[in-house]
Design a protein around this motif. Sequence first.
Motif, PDB file in Angstrom:
ATOM      1  N   THR A  48       0.842  -1.198   0.000  1.00  0.00           N
ATOM      2  CA  THR A  48       0.000   0.000   0.000  1.00  0.00           C
ATOM      3  C   THR A  48       0.880   1.252   0.000  1.00  0.00           C
ATOM      4  O   THR A  48       1.855   1.339   0.745  1.00  0.00           O
ATOM      5  CB  THR A  48      -0.918   0.012   1.234  1.00  0.00           C
ATOM      6  N   SER A  49       0.520   2.209  -0.866  1.00  0.00           N
ATOM      7  CA  SER A  49       1.333   3.423  -0.970  1.00  0.00           C
ATOM      8  C   SER A  49       0.447   4.654  -1.059  1.00  0.00           C
ATOM      9  O   SER A  49      -0.737   4.573  -1.398  1.00  0.00           O
ATOM     10  CB  SER A  49       2.248   3.354  -2.195  1.00  0.00           C
ATOM     11  N   LEU A  50       1.038   5.797  -0.765  1.00  0.00           N
ATOM     12  CA  LEU A  50       0.370   7.091  -0.859  1.00  0.00           C
ATOM     13  C   LEU A  50       1.395   8.087  -1.378  1.00  0.00           C
ATOM     14  O   LEU A  50       2.500   8.190  -0.831  1.00  0.00           O
ATOM     15  CB  LEU A  50      -0.157   7.512   0.516  1.00  0.00           C
ATOM     16  N   MET A  77      -4.001   7.726   4.967  1.00  0.00           N
ATOM     17  CA  MET A  77      -4.182   6.524   4.163  1.00  0.00           C
ATOM     18  C   MET A  77      -4.693   6.882   2.774  1.00  0.00           C
ATOM     19  O   MET A  77      -5.290   7.945   2.579  1.00  0.00           O
ATOM     20  CB  MET A  77      -5.174   5.578   4.842  1.00  0.00           C
ATOM     21  N   PRO A  78      -4.497   5.993   1.791  1.00  0.00           N
ATOM     22  CA  PRO A  78      -5.011   6.259   0.434  1.00  0.00           C
ATOM     23  C   PRO A  78      -6.535   6.311   0.414  1.00  0.00           C
ATOM     24  O   PRO A  78      -7.215   5.813   1.325  1.00  0.00           O
ATOM     25  CB  PRO A  78      -4.492   5.066  -0.379  1.00  0.00           C
ATOM     26  N   ALA A  79      -7.082   6.902  -0.643  1.00  0.00           N
ATOM     27  CA  ALA A  79      -8.537   6.984  -0.817  1.00  0.00           C
ATOM     28  C   ALA A  79      -9.126   5.573  -0.805  1.00  0.00           C
ATOM     29  O   ALA A  79      -8.553   4.631  -1.351  1.00  0.00           O
ATOM     30  CB  ALA A  79      -8.863   7.676  -2.131  1.00  0.00           C
ATOM     31  N   GLY A  80     -10.295   5.461  -0.162  1.00  0.00           N
ATOM     32  CA  GLY A  80     -10.963   4.168  -0.077  1.00  0.00           C
ATOM     33  C   GLY A  80     -10.597   3.389   1.164  1.00  0.00           C
ATOM     34  O   GLY A  80     -11.274   2.424   1.518  1.00  0.00           O
ATOM     35  N   GLN A  81      -9.507   3.794   1.814  1.00  0.00           N
ATOM     36  CA  GLN A  81      -9.137   3.201   3.089  1.00  0.00           C
ATOM     37  C   GLN A  81      -9.278   4.268   4.168  1.00  0.00           C
ATOM     38  O   GLN A  81      -9.831   5.328   3.937  1.00  0.00           O
ATOM     39  CB  GLN A  81      -7.726   2.628   3.012  1.00  0.00           C
ATOM     40  N   SER A  82      -8.784   3.984   5.354  1.00  0.00           N
ATOM     41  CA  SER A  82      -8.954   4.924   6.459  1.00  0.00           C
ATOM     42  C   SER A  82      -7.897   4.651   7.509  1.00  0.00           C
ATOM     43  O   SER A  82      -7.475   3.497   7.679  1.00  0.00           O
ATOM     44  CB  SER A  82     -10.346   4.771   7.071  1.00  0.00           C
ATOM     45  N   PRO A  83      -7.453   5.678   8.236  1.00  0.00           N
ATOM     46  CA  PRO A  83      -6.542   5.435   9.353  1.00  0.00           C
ATOM     47  C   PRO A  83      -7.230   4.784  10.549  1.00  0.00           C
ATOM     48  O   PRO A  83      -6.557   4.374  11.500  1.00  0.00           O
ATOM     49  CB  PRO A  83      -6.030   6.839   9.697  1.00  0.00           C
ATOM     50  N   VAL A  84      -8.564   4.691  10.525  1.00  0.00           N
ATOM     51  CA  VAL A  84      -9.320   4.059  11.602  1.00  0.00           C
ATOM     52  C   VAL A  84      -9.977   2.799  11.043  1.00  0.00           C
ATOM     53  O   VAL A  84     -10.640   2.850  10.006  1.00  0.00           O
ATOM     54  CB  VAL A  84     -10.385   5.002  12.186  1.00  0.00           C
ATOM     55  N   PHE A  85      -9.776   1.666  11.729  1.00  0.00           N
ATOM     56  CA  PHE A  85     -10.291   0.402  11.206  1.00  0.00           C
ATOM     57  C   PHE A  85     -10.623  -0.548  12.354  1.00  0.00           C
ATOM     58  O   PHE A  85     -10.250  -0.303  13.504  1.00  0.00           O
ATOM     59  CB  PHE A  85      -9.295  -0.227  10.227  1.00  0.00           C
ATOM     60  N   MET A  86     -11.316  -1.643  12.023  1.00  0.00           N
ATOM     61  CA  MET A  86     -11.776  -2.592  13.027  1.00  0.00           C
ATOM     62  C   MET A  86     -11.421  -4.014  12.635  1.00  0.00           C
ATOM     63  O   MET A  86     -11.382  -4.358  11.452  1.00  0.00           O
ATOM     64  CB  MET A  86     -13.303  -2.521  13.193  1.00  0.00           C
ATOM     65  N   TYR A 101     -12.638  -0.858   7.307  1.00  0.00           N
ATOM     66  CA  TYR A 101     -12.196   0.521   7.408  1.00  0.00           C
ATOM     67  C   TYR A 101     -13.381   1.442   7.660  1.00  0.00           C
ATOM     68  O   TYR A 101     -14.442   1.282   7.055  1.00  0.00           O
ATOM     69  CB  TYR A 101     -11.466   0.945   6.136  1.00  0.00           C
ATOM     70  N   LEU A 102     -13.198   2.402   8.557  1.00  0.00           N
ATOM     71  CA  LEU A 102     -14.228   3.400   8.834  1.00  0.00           C
ATOM     72  C   LEU A 102     -13.990   4.570   7.893  1.00  0.00           C
ATOM     73  O   LEU A 102     -13.076   5.371   8.110  1.00  0.00           O
ATOM     74  CB  LEU A 102     -14.170   3.833  10.299  1.00  0.00           C
ATOM     75  N   THR A 103     -14.792   4.651   6.850  1.00  0.00           N
ATOM     76  CA  THR A 103     -14.493   5.554   5.736  1.00  0.00           C
ATOM     77  C   THR A 103     -15.326   6.831   5.703  1.00  0.00           C
ATOM     78  O   THR A 103     -15.309   7.546   4.705  1.00  0.00           O
ATOM     79  CB  THR A 103     -14.679   4.804   4.398  1.00  0.00           C
ATOM     80  N   ARG A 104     -16.045   7.124   6.762  1.00  0.00           N
ATOM     81  CA  ARG A 104     -16.741   8.406   6.790  1.00  0.00           C
ATOM     82  C   ARG A 104     -15.712   9.522   6.666  1.00  0.00           C
ATOM     83  O   ARG A 104     -14.589   9.425   7.178  1.00  0.00           O
ATOM     84  CB  ARG A 104     -17.538   8.571   8.080  1.00  0.00           C
ATOM     85  N   PRO A 105     -16.031  10.619   5.969  1.00  0.00           N
ATOM     86  CA  PRO A 105     -15.039  11.678   5.715  1.00  0.00           C
ATOM     87  C   PRO A 105     -14.326  12.193   6.954  1.00  0.00           C
ATOM     88  O   PRO A 105     -13.135  12.504   6.894  1.00  0.00           O
ATOM     89  CB  PRO A 105     -15.879  12.769   5.044  1.00  0.00           C
ATOM     90  N   LEU A 106     -15.026  12.273   8.089  1.00  0.00           N
ATOM     91  CA  LEU A 106     -14.390  12.785   9.299  1.00  0.00           C
ATOM     92  C   LEU A 106     -13.193  11.944   9.726  1.00  0.00           C
ATOM     93  O   LEU A 106     -12.199  12.468  10.253  1.00  0.00           O
ATOM     94  CB  LEU A 106     -15.392  12.842  10.449  1.00  0.00           C
ATOM     95  N   PHE A 107     -13.263  10.635   9.524  1.00  0.00           N
ATOM     96  CA  PHE A 107     -12.161   9.777   9.943  1.00  0.00           C
ATOM     97  C   PHE A 107     -10.901  10.035   9.119  1.00  0.00           C
ATOM     98  O   PHE A 107      -9.787   9.933   9.631  1.00  0.00           O
ATOM     99  CB  PHE A 107     -12.560   8.306   9.840  1.00  0.00           C
ATOM    100  N   SER A 108     -11.071  10.366   7.856  1.00  0.00           N
ATOM    101  CA  SER A 108      -9.918  10.612   6.989  1.00  0.00           C
ATOM    102  C   SER A 108      -9.406  12.041   7.069  1.00  0.00           C
ATOM    103  O   SER A 108      -8.208  12.291   6.874  1.00  0.00           O
ATOM    104  CB  SER A 108     -10.282  10.275   5.537  1.00  0.00           C
ATOM    105  N   SER A 109     -10.289  12.990   7.344  1.00  0.00           N
ATOM    106  CA  SER A 109      -9.861  14.393   7.397  1.00  0.00           C
ATOM    107  C   SER A 109      -9.199  14.745   8.723  1.00  0.00           C
ATOM    108  O   SER A 109      -8.436  15.707   8.805  1.00  0.00           O
ATOM    109  CB  SER A 109     -11.058  15.323   7.159  1.00  0.00           C
ATOM    110  N   THR A 110      -9.470  13.975   9.768  1.00  0.00           N
ATOM    111  CA  THR A 110      -8.837  14.200  11.068  1.00  0.00           C
ATOM    112  C   THR A 110      -7.434  13.592  11.048  1.00  0.00           C
ATOM    113  O   THR A 110      -7.232  12.519  10.490  1.00  0.00           O
ATOM    114  CB  THR A 110      -9.693  13.586  12.183  1.00  0.00           C
ATOM    115  N   ARG A 111      -6.464  14.280  11.658  1.00  0.00           N
ATOM    116  CA  ARG A 111      -5.053  13.912  11.484  1.00  0.00           C
ATOM    117  C   ARG A 111      -4.370  13.575  12.810  1.00  0.00           C
ATOM    118  O   ARG A 111      -4.603  14.209  13.818  1.00  0.00           O
ATOM    119  CB  ARG A 111      -4.283  15.069  10.832  1.00  0.00           C
TER     120      ARG A 111
END
Length: 370
Positions: A48-50, A77-86, A101-111
């Motif tokens: 996986t890369s970004l 994380m790349p689009a379609g994935q998320s830094p938060v997962f279960m 992966y929890l892919t709601r926009p808030l999970f990806s926009s928060t850093r």
Amino acid sequence: MTYKLPALLLVAGLLLYGCKTAKLPNQSLPTTARVLQEGFLTCFAPGTSLNNQPVWCEASAVLFDGKHILFANDKDMPAGQSPVFMKTLDDLADSTRSPTYLTRPLFSSTRKYEDFAQTPDRRFVLLTTAFDRVKSGSHDWDSYNTILYWRSGDEQHPQVLAPDDTSRTSIAYRQRIAQLLATAEFPGAIPYFKIEGLAATDKQLLFGIREEGKSYESFTYQAKIISVSYQIEKKGDSERIRLADDWKIINNFDIAAAEPSLPKPLALSSLEYDPYRGCFWLLTSMEANGQLDAYLWTISPTDLYAGKPFSLMRNAQGQPIHTPGHKAEDLTPLDQNRLLLISDDDRTRTTIGTQIRNPNQAAYTILTVN
């Protein structure tokens, strides 16, 4: 005898304060612990890369919510994935099963996530960032100053902890914390701090401070704990968490004074409340001269609020419980007798036995506590 009355009242007040802020009646402090299991968690697919760079799983937060184990990577994380997962506990070590992966926009926009917490009644899950970046005159880095929360089991509807209903970050609380942490060197407000711990009692949120100082290049390591009260505000079918304005420093733990023989510098990397035992857990970690390690501590609520030192956890032979070669950054109780620790080893090819960590993996440890 009357000259003793103020001291007696002070002690009584501290005990009452601890009980009032955290109704934890069945305290059962652990005595020893041992390693039950170690392994590598697979966070995403190999390769996986970004932005044409390999992504490493630098897992910094973990929570068992009673059904799933939630993780947070402190990197994008790349689009379609998320830094938060279960994942589930059963497939924790299964590299063939991808996380959810929890892919709601808030999970990806928060850093830069750092720590999970769950309220003792298991109604709400919270996830905080480090609050260690801010850009003067700009909102570009506001997302590094965010606390998310959601009803347990309803990860599809995260909300931002803020004084209002429209904010997309929690930047409104940053200055208040900076003022609380003011020192003689930095009167008024401290310029830089880093949050790495978050715990929840039935009435308060507790934040653990790992670093504070002039900037991320000039700071001192800490194990300082601050508190703030919260309440649940109901509006129709919705519920929101609201913070009071009663921020306090409740404990300034001096690690070196408590255990002078431990390596230095150690600093806070996780703070958790254990609803099974009615105690708090603390991780202190280090990353110096290529050495990674973390140590486990515990304390009762009464002692925590009284500003007393944490107790170092040891095994049956009296040796400190730690994670040599791994920088444990968060922990979560699995039940009354087991703790799950997750490590953020940055980009180091750490090992467990004959296994060598790949970029898409993070080390974990399960402890049995007695």
